[in-house]
Design an enzyme around this catalytic site. Structure first.
Site: not given
Length: 244
Positions: A102-103
């Site tokens: 994920d970011y």
């Protein structure tokens, strides 16, 4: 055998989507024959031409990246955010991440241009373990840890059994450090698992992928996998059992 559009993309000619367009437009030949069917598979020894020019397969390359937070696990981004590909300006091959982080998640991410290798590692049946360290709000209780270990129901189904340890707690700040070892790769899975039992994630890092770790690397740094490591990963996927 690999799909024709993947072979074209891996050779650095065009993106997968553009490669599909070239095929549909009749601009691709395999062994002298025009191919317009997207599902066509080719062997390494097949002669593939795009717009009359024979393509050359890239040599396979394999990298381990310590992905920082605030970086997209993709090769491009329509919002012009930093991507994991930006950390490899010196690499000419069209590499891409195996799976994603994920970011807001940091940690170990593998990069390659070897499609068969990537698909092998991502296939759920091989149960390759990934180790995450999460800082969470609250202090998980033993029965809640057992729930995570047995598998809990998320909106996309029950998770596979996990290995879970509470490494430390801060009673004053009411936070904990939790280690989770899973072999699935669902979207934001670790965050969702912890949130489901009432412990939102403040910070998340993937520390290990099978036998690989981040020792010697700082965030944003990468190294090439050794031939022995590549061989061990392939062997690990073939057997479905982790061998160190």
């Amino acid at each position: 055998m690999e799909r024709l559009q993947k072979v074209i993309a891996h050779a650095g000619i065009a993106s997968r989507r553009k490669a599909e367009q070239l095929i549909l437009e009749g601009k691709v030949r395999v062994n002298g024959k025009v191919i317009k069917e997207l599902g066509t598979k080719v062997k390494p020894q097949d002669r593939v031409e795009v717009e009359g020019v024979q393509i050359e397969q890239e040599k396979p390359v394999y990298f381990l990246l310590y992905k920082p937070t605030g970086v997209i696990s993709s090769v491009t981004d329509d919002k012009d955010r930093k991507t994991v590909r930006d950390y490899f300006p010196y690499v000419e091959e069209r590499i891409y991440p195996i799976g994603r982080l994920d970011y807001d998640t940091s940690g170990l991410l593998l990069m390659t241009n070897d499609g068969a290798f990537a698909n092998h590692l991502m296939h759920p049946k091989y149960e390759i373990e990934k180790t995450y360290i999460a800082k969470v709000k609250g202090i998980p209780q033993k029965h809640e840890v057992r729930l995570l270990e047995k598998g809990i129901r998320l909106e996309d189904g029950v998770t596979a059994p996990a290995k879970v340890r509470v490494l430390s707690v801060d009673k004053r700040k009411q936070t904990s450090i939790v280690e989770l070892v899973i072999h699935e790769g669902r979207n934001r899975q670790v965050r969702r698992m912890l949130e489901t039992v009432g412990y939102p994630v403040v910070k998340l890092k993937r520390e290990r992928y099978a036998f690989l770790d981040l020792v010697g690397l700082n965030a944003g740094e990468a190294r090439e996998l050794t031939p022995h490591e590549v061989k061990k990963l392939n062997s690990l996927a073939d057997t479905g059992k982790e061998r160190v």
